[in-house]
Structure formats: C-alpha cells, structure tokens
Write an enzyme that holds these catalytic residues in place. Structure first.
Site, mmCIF file in Angstrom:
data_model
loop_
_atom_site.group_PDB
_atom_site.id
_atom_site.type_symbol
_atom_site.label_atom_id
_atom_site.label_comp_id
_atom_site.label_asym_id
_atom_site.label_seq_id
_atom_site.Cartn_x
_atom_site.Cartn_y
_atom_site.Cartn_z
ATOM 1 N N SER A 166 0.807 -1.201 0.000
ATOM 2 C CA SER A 166 0.000 0.000 0.000
ATOM 3 C C SER A 166 0.851 1.266 0.000
ATOM 4 O O SER A 166 1.621 1.474 -0.917
ATOM 5 C CB SER A 166 -0.975 -0.034 1.175
ATOM 6 O OG SER A 166 -2.089 0.752 0.890
ATOM 7 N N ASP B 63 -8.899 -6.126 -4.638
ATOM 8 C CA ASP B 63 -8.706 -4.838 -3.985
ATOM 9 C C ASP B 63 -9.326 -3.717 -4.814
ATOM 10 O O ASP B 63 -9.261 -3.737 -6.053
ATOM 11 C CB ASP B 63 -7.212 -4.577 -3.805
ATOM 12 C CG ASP B 63 -6.917 -3.305 -3.035
ATOM 13 O OD1 ASP B 63 -7.802 -2.842 -2.283
ATOM 14 O OD2 ASP B 63 -5.801 -2.777 -3.171
ATOM 15 N N HIS C 211 -6.550 -6.662 -0.700
ATOM 16 C CA HIS C 211 -5.478 -5.684 -0.536
ATOM 17 C C HIS C 211 -4.310 -6.276 0.254
ATOM 18 O O HIS C 211 -3.168 -5.868 0.091
ATOM 19 C CB HIS C 211 -6.048 -4.469 0.206
ATOM 20 C CG HIS C 211 -5.123 -3.301 0.296
ATOM 21 N ND1 HIS C 211 -4.815 -2.499 -0.776
ATOM 22 C CD2 HIS C 211 -4.453 -2.773 1.351
ATOM 23 C CE1 HIS C 211 -4.008 -1.537 -0.394
ATOM 24 N NE2 HIS C 211 -3.768 -1.680 0.888
#
Length: 652
Positions: free
Chosen positions: A176, A375, A433
C-alpha cells in the site's frame, strides 16, 4: 616474579576482553524472551526473536521499533525488511497478520503461521517513520525524502547491532503506502556511501500506492469492469463529472508538480457514498474498499477489516508483551494500528511521488509489483495503468519481449505474471489488498518467484512453472538447548569458549614456565594440540540448509475471472516458443542490473483502531446523512474545484 607480574598483566587484558566481548554483544540486549502466548506454539516452530528501539536522534527522542525473526537451526543469506504504510500504520500488521511467523489467536495466545516468509529468509519488521506504532519522535517527518534519510540512519544502527547481516542480501518489501516509502528508501540507500548499499538486491511492493493521480482515475473503470457499477446507475452522470474534473486538473500544466490531488482521490469517497445500501444491515451497508467480496458498516467501508485486528490490538496493549519486546511501557504511547499525526505532517509539499523514481531504480534493481485482484483502493487496473505509462529500459511500458505466464500453485491457477526490463508484475487472483492475509503460502511463493526458486515443467504438451521445491538439505540441529534459546547459538558462543580455553591454557602454561627451572615439567604440546582439536570441533556448530516452498507456472495473456473456479492447467491457443527458449527468456527477464554501486495508556478503546490500509482525514459529521449532501458537493463545489468538504484517503 617479573614473569608472574607480566603474565598477570597479560591475563588481565585477556579477562577484560572476555568481560566485554560476550557480555556486550550488541544484539544480546534485544533478545526476546518469555513472549506471552508463545507457549501455545510448538517448540520447533518458535522463532529466535529480537526487538526493541534503535535510537536515531536523541535530540528529538526519535527511536525506531523493530522486531526481527530468525528460523531456528536455519541460516539464510537473505534478509527481508517489511514495511506497512498508512502513512502512519504499524508494520506489526505485517508481523502478526501477514508474513510473520507468529499470529494472534482469538484467545490471545499465539499460533504459527505456516505461510510465513520466515521459511525463506530472515524477517525484520520496522515501525516507521517516527510516531508510527511503537516508534517515537517529537518531530514528525514532513516529506518522503526525510523518511528515506531516516531509514538510512536506522540501517546504520541496525548493522551495528547485527554486523553478521552485512554478509546477507537485502530485500525491502511492503504494501500500500509503502509503495511510496520503499522507492524513496531504496533511492537513498543506493546513493549513500554506506557499505550496505551493495546489499540491496530487490524491492517487492504489494497493492502499492505509487502514482496517486493515475491510480485515482482507475476507480470507475475498475468497478465498471467488476460489475460493482453500472453505466445506467442514476448517479453515474455526477460520478463521471467528478472523473472529468480530475482529468482536467491532471491535464493542466499548472498541476504537474502536484504529489496528489484531493479532487482525484475523492472519487472513491463518492463511489462508496453512492453505492451505500441504507436498507441493509448496519454492518453491511458499504462496500469494503479492500476486498470486493466483503461489505462493512458505513462510513468505515473496510476500516473494521481484517478480523484479526480484534486480537492484535489487545495483545500489543498488554504490559507484559511490551516489556518482552524490550520496551518501557512508561515511555511509549499505547500501540495504535495507525497514527493520525504521522499522516497529518507527511504532506510531501513540492515533491513528486515515487512513480518518478522507478525508471532510475529499475536500471539498478529488480522490482516486483504484486496485486490482489479483489482490492479496490489500490486495484489492478491502476497498477497496470501506471506501468503502461512508465518509461524505463528504453521503452514505454512492458516491451514487446515481455514474458507472460500463468502461475499454478498446488495444481490451481493462482495468478498471472508479466516480466521484462527488471520489472515483474503479478496479478494474484482471489486475493484482497492484503494478499498474505488471504493466501499465506501463495504469498510466500511471490518471493520465491522473485529469487527464481521454481521448477519449469513440460508435461503432455503443457508448460508451466511448478513449486513447491523441496531441498534435500538437512538443517544442522543444535544439541545444546540453552544455545537454541540464545541467538548467539552458532555465532557468539564459539569465540567465547575459545577465549576461555585460551586463558585456561595460558594460565597452565604460565605455571609450567614458572616452575620449569626448578622441576623440569613435561612438555605441554600434547595438551595444546588437544586444545586446538577441541576448539576446531567446537567451531563446527553452524546452521546450514533451508527449505523453500511455493509453486509457479507458465501463463498466457488470456485472463480468467478471479471469481471463477480456475482449472489446474490449460492449453495455450497461441503459438509458443520452445521450452528451453521460454525458460531462458523468462530467466533473462529477471537479470539483475548493476547494484554494486508519553505515558503508556491503559485504556483500550475499539474506536481507536483504524484500518491498516486507510486513514481518513474526514470529519465524521461530513459523512452523516443529515450533514452531507453529495449532490450539492458535486454541483456547487466541484465545478469550480473548490470543495471545502472533500475527503482524502491514505493507504497502509
């Protein structure tokens, strides 16, 4: 008497060396012992651990917390440093919910993670920048250049404590917002004069937030493709109006130097608002922005995920856990998953995002971008778009020589792979994710692909890359139980014993010399020879051998829906190069470039938990039904780009 006096002086020097060498081994004070809950983990699976603060800057009380895991009786030549994002979200998420060897059970004890990356390398988790997790500071970093500089200082301190790691390859991985951290850190390392700069061999970024503007423009196309939005939805005109507004801002040269634009990132906020199901159960009103298969309460929309947060937070709040990690509970704040102050200060004014560093880094390092297909917030479409717009290696996007493969894990189609010019992209099917949370063992396979630990198979005309690969190496077991409990079991104790033996025989030799003139004692050469033999035997105590487990396979450009049940293998419909050529091309595509060159709070409030991957700076009242009117927001404000109620997301 002169002889005795001289010998006594020499003996005193040796004793002083002994008293400082074994006792003052730098890593010894970081050894983790008596970690609460470890008793529930089988003895053979319990890792050797170090943890604590490394001081970076005493003037601002900046201390980085790290937690290091070593697999007992194994020695790897690779160290992986894992970073979570936010900004301001703790890497303990990675340690206790993703790739670390220990996870927290519902009863608060620990369990072994069979998918840990600790099966293939040493692991180090770092809370950074200052203020994140257990790390402290009185002066928060304002931009990513400072983040990179601080991390180089951390590595200086780290290698002082663990000098043996200077002989190991270094890989930096994360997910991320670490898509910003990692390239900036790598750039600082490679441009430093530090000896460890040559250790850095590769970067791995999972569901990375790398090009904020490009990725923000991917939300609507991605969700249309997944069927989460419909072109005929009544709100689509207004949603497309916001998309157009973002695109116009991007096209304006005035904004070329913008790190990110609020108006673009807010597109996801509008999507979550428009798709809200007010008639559904309270905990099912909103899409989970981290996993399209899940829903969440509104406006959390994923902040209550993953479920392991319910165990991890309370575990890290225990005073005895904090103390076992070599921290002083009275000198640190209670652990929070994400710290809002870090995000508030890290504004990156006048900077360009990490996307702009990739071309230079790819000329020196291998980089892998891996993405979970479910995601939303850092979705596949956005990552593929940024790759297609990236200029590196003499061309834009993947070159015509790009190698594409399907990834088969345990006879199941698990993902697709593209690789050329030192860049590899892995699309992981049926993952969110946080790929290691959903598919632990498959996630470890990502690293195995990166270090070329796979087997190429050609069977019945079908070609694929297969794992797991079981090595026949047998680890050397340490018979001394006490040595297993101390990290110095194979490195620190042999020299210590040697010094003690040396002192003993020097004393004996001194006595022999002293009485030689009077009593003519027997020669001690046999004793000395035996001493050398004994020392040689004692030094044969090393941990060798390792195992690696994952599986890979060959792919083509055809995509199989992540939501469908994939077949074990399938026949290509296009002409294929020979097995040997394909394998050589694939391996060559990975050829590495030149890399030579406050008080501890005692109150636990579940509302303090913030989602690992998202920090919202939104005032909650702006999202309440009575306060927030998205139609007015779009019609009255965004036509002019002057909204005062916009939201922004920060990814972990």
């Amino acid at each position: 008497m002169v002889l005795i006096s001289s010998f006594g002086t020499f003996l005193g020097l040796l004793i002083s060396l002994v008293s400082t060498s074994p006792i003052d081994i730098p890593s010894k004070k970081f050894l983790v012992e008596n970690l609460p809950g470890i008793e529930s983990v089988d003895e053979i699976d319990r890792p050797l651990m170090y943890a604590g603060h490394l001081e970076l800057n005493p003037k601002i009380e900046e201390n980085y917390f790290f937690w290091k895991f070593l697999k007992k009786n194994y020695e790897f030549n690779k160290t992986i440093i894992w970073l979570n994002g936010g900004p301001g979200c703790s890497s303990m998420d990675g340690a206790l919910m993703e790739i670390g060897p220990l996870h927290v059970r519902q009863d608060g004890d620990l369990k072994y993670n069979t998918g840990s990356w600790n099966e293939v390398a040493d692991l180090v988790f770092v809370d950074q920048p200052g203020g994140t997790g257990f790390s402290t500071t009185k002066d928060y970093d304002k931009d990513l250049n400072k983040v990179g500089d601080d991390f180089v200082v951390f590595l200086q301190k780290y290698y002082e404590v663990f000098p043996e790691d200077l002989n190991k390859e270094l890989y930096i991985a994360g997910e991320s917002y670490a898509g910003q951290y990692i390239p900036f850190i790598a750039d600082k390392i490679l441009n430093s004069n530090e000896s460890f700069s040559s250790n850095l061999k590769g970067l791995l970024i999972g569901n990375g937030w790398i090009a904020p503007i490009i990725q923000s423009l991917s939300y609507i196309p991605f969700m249309l493709d997944k069927g989460l939005l419909n072109p005929n939805d009544e709100f689509m005109p207004k949603l497309l109006k916001q998309q157009e507004h973002c695109q116009n801002l991007v096209n304006n040269p005035v904004n070329d130097d913008k790190f990110e634009m609020r108006e673009c990132e807010n597109i996801l906020t509008w999507i979550l608002q428009y798709t809200r199901d007010k008639k559904g159960p309270k905990d099912q009103e909103c899409l989970n922005m981290y996993d399209i298969k899940l829903r969440d309460s509104y406006p959390s929309c994923g902040m209550n995920w993953p479920p392991d947060l319910e165990q991890v937070g309370p575990y890290l709040h225990k005073k005895e856990v904090v103390q076992a990690l070599n921290l002083d509970p009275s000198k640190i704040k209670q652990w929070r998953e994400c710290d809002g102050d870090v995000s508030k200060y890290l504004k990156n004014k006048g900077m360009k995002p990490s996307y702009n560093l990739l071309p230079s880094l790819l000329s020196k390092l291998e980089i892998m971008l891996f993405n979970g297909g479910n995601d939303i917030i850092c979705n596949n479409r956005g990552v593929e778009d940024l790759i297609s717009k990236l200029n590196w290696g003499g061309s834009k996007g993947f070159s015509d020589e790009v190698e594409t493969y399907d990834w088969i894990y345990d006879d199941q189609l698990t993902g697709s792979i593209k690789s050329s010019k030192n860049l590899t992209y892995v699309d992981v099917f049926n993952a969110s994710h946080m790929i290691p949370f959903d598919l632990p063992e498959q996630s470890r396979g990502i690293f195995d692909l990166f270090v070329k630990n796979f087997k190429f198979q050609d069977q019945d005309g079908k070609q694929y890359i297969e794992t797991p690969i079981h090595h026949k190496d047998t680890p050397t077991q340490d018979n001394n139980e006490n040595e297993n409990q101390d990290s110095e079991n194979s490195k620190g104790k042999s020299p210590i014993f040697f010094i003690f033996y040396l002192i003993f025989f020097l004393i004996l030799g001194g006595l022999v010399v002293y009485y030689k003139k009077r009593k003519q004692p027997k020669k001690t050469s046999i004793l000395r020879n035996k001493n050398l033999n004994d020392n040689n035997n004692n030094n044969i105590n090393s941990r060798n051998g390792h195992k690696k487990t994952v599986s890979w396979a060959d792919s083509n450009d055809d995509r199989i829906s992540p939501t469908s049940t994939p077949p074990p293998t399938y026949q290509r419909t296009q002409a294929e190069p020979s097995r040997s050529n394909r394998l050589n091309n694939f391996i060559n595509s990975f050829n590495r470039g030149d890399s030579s060159n406050g008080q501890y709070k005692k109150v636990y409030n579940t509302e303090d938990l913030e989602d690992i991957e998202l920090q919202s700076n939104v005032h909650k009242k702006s999202l309440d039904d009575d306060e927030f009117d998205i139609d007015n927001e779009l019609d009255n404000d965004y036509d002019l780009g002057t909204s005062s109620k916009s939201t922004s997301q920060h990814k972990e």
